[in-house]
Write an enzyme that holds these catalytic residues in place. Structure first.
Site, PDB file in Angstrom:
ATOM      1  N   CYS A   8     -35.110   4.997  32.300  1.00 18.61           N
ATOM      2  CA  CYS A   8     -35.394   5.226  30.929  1.00 18.61           C
ATOM      3  C   CYS A   8     -34.627   3.933  30.933  1.00 18.61           C
ATOM      4  O   CYS A   8     -34.243   3.119  31.878  1.00 18.61           O
ATOM      5  CB  CYS A   8     -34.766   6.157  30.009  1.00 18.61           C
ATOM      6  SG  CYS A   8     -34.217   6.103  28.682  1.00 18.61           S
ATOM      7  N   ASP A 129     -25.371  14.077  27.649  1.00 21.41           N
ATOM      8  CA  ASP A 129     -25.204  12.783  28.406  1.00 21.41           C
ATOM      9  C   ASP A 129     -23.515  12.324  27.347  1.00 21.41           C
ATOM     10  O   ASP A 129     -23.268  13.761  26.663  1.00 21.41           O
ATOM     11  CB  ASP A 129     -25.992  12.063  27.399  1.00 21.41           C
ATOM     12  CG  ASP A 129     -25.988  10.135  27.625  1.00 21.41           C
ATOM     13  OD1 ASP A 129     -25.012   9.928  29.095  1.00 21.41           O
ATOM     14  OD2 ASP A 129     -26.167   9.174  27.287  1.00 21.41           O
TER      15      ASP A 129
END
Length: 210
Positions: A8, A129
């Site tokens: 990412c 996360d």
């Protein structure tokens, strides 16, 4: 089963090419969100469109408006929209109905009770996360939550883990959490948005060795 990997925060064509070469399963681009890796829609489309039909692409957004999502879907044509802000279950449902695109919902985790939010969202993938430090951007801050709180938790069959994953921690992350997908950004960088190709290679080697 070996965890899949999402790279990412990609910002450069040569980093996209390296991620594909080493075996990335998903490519993530941060679109119009507060981040050192921020791209506008045109920049994201420039990087993502050449990979169409090679590796699934993810447009990472934070509290995006319908107008922005329209532009992303039209110009970038991602396989997934990642909702990395404060989007409610109702907002996620509305986006799904409006745009008919696969969704990833990122949930900030710091304690076991935070996992209760998983069941509230009807999305294609859930991303767990670490909660960002105060004032920091969502994601890409390189910190991890205590993975041990996942022991015994009821989790989706397929889910994603982010936060503090790098070549040194990736094998432990995969073995301790049994995450289906590891989402990595700052852990393979020499600077914000600048992927280190040696770290990329080491990451894939570490995960494939589990």
């Amino acid at each position: 089963m070996t965890a899949r990997i999402k790279i990412c925060g990609l910002t450069r064509p040569k980093d996209v090419a390296a991620a594909i070469e080493y075996g990335a399963d998903y490519l993530g681009f941060i679109v119009e969100a507060k981040s050192a890796r921020r791209l506008n829609v045109k920049q994201a489309a420039h990087l993502a469109l050449p990979t169409k039909d090679i590796v699934p692409t993810v447009a990472v957004t934070v509290n995006a408006s319908n107008a922005l999502l329209d532009a992303i879907c039209d110009q970038m044509r991602p396989d997934y929209i990642q909702l990395h802000g404060d989007e409610t279950p109702e907002r996620a449902r509305d986006i799904n109905e409006r745009f008919g695109i696969k969704l990833i919902k990122a949930l900030p985790i710091a304690a076991p009770q935070d996992l209760a939010a998983i069941s509230q969202y009807d999305v294609d993938l859930t991303l767990l996360d670490a909660k960002p430090p105060k004032g920091a951007a969502r994601g890409g801050h390189g910190t991890a939550f205590d993975w041990n709180i996942l022991r015994g938790a009821v989790l989706p069959e397929t889910w994603m883990l982010a936060g503090g994953i790098n070549p040194e921690t990736a094998s432990r992350a995969a073995s301790v959490t049994n995450a289906s997908i590891l989402d990595v950004s700052s852990g393979v960088e020499s600077g914000p948005g600048i992927k280190d190709h040696a770290k990329l290679k080491a990451l894939f080697e570490a995960v494939n060795s589990v």
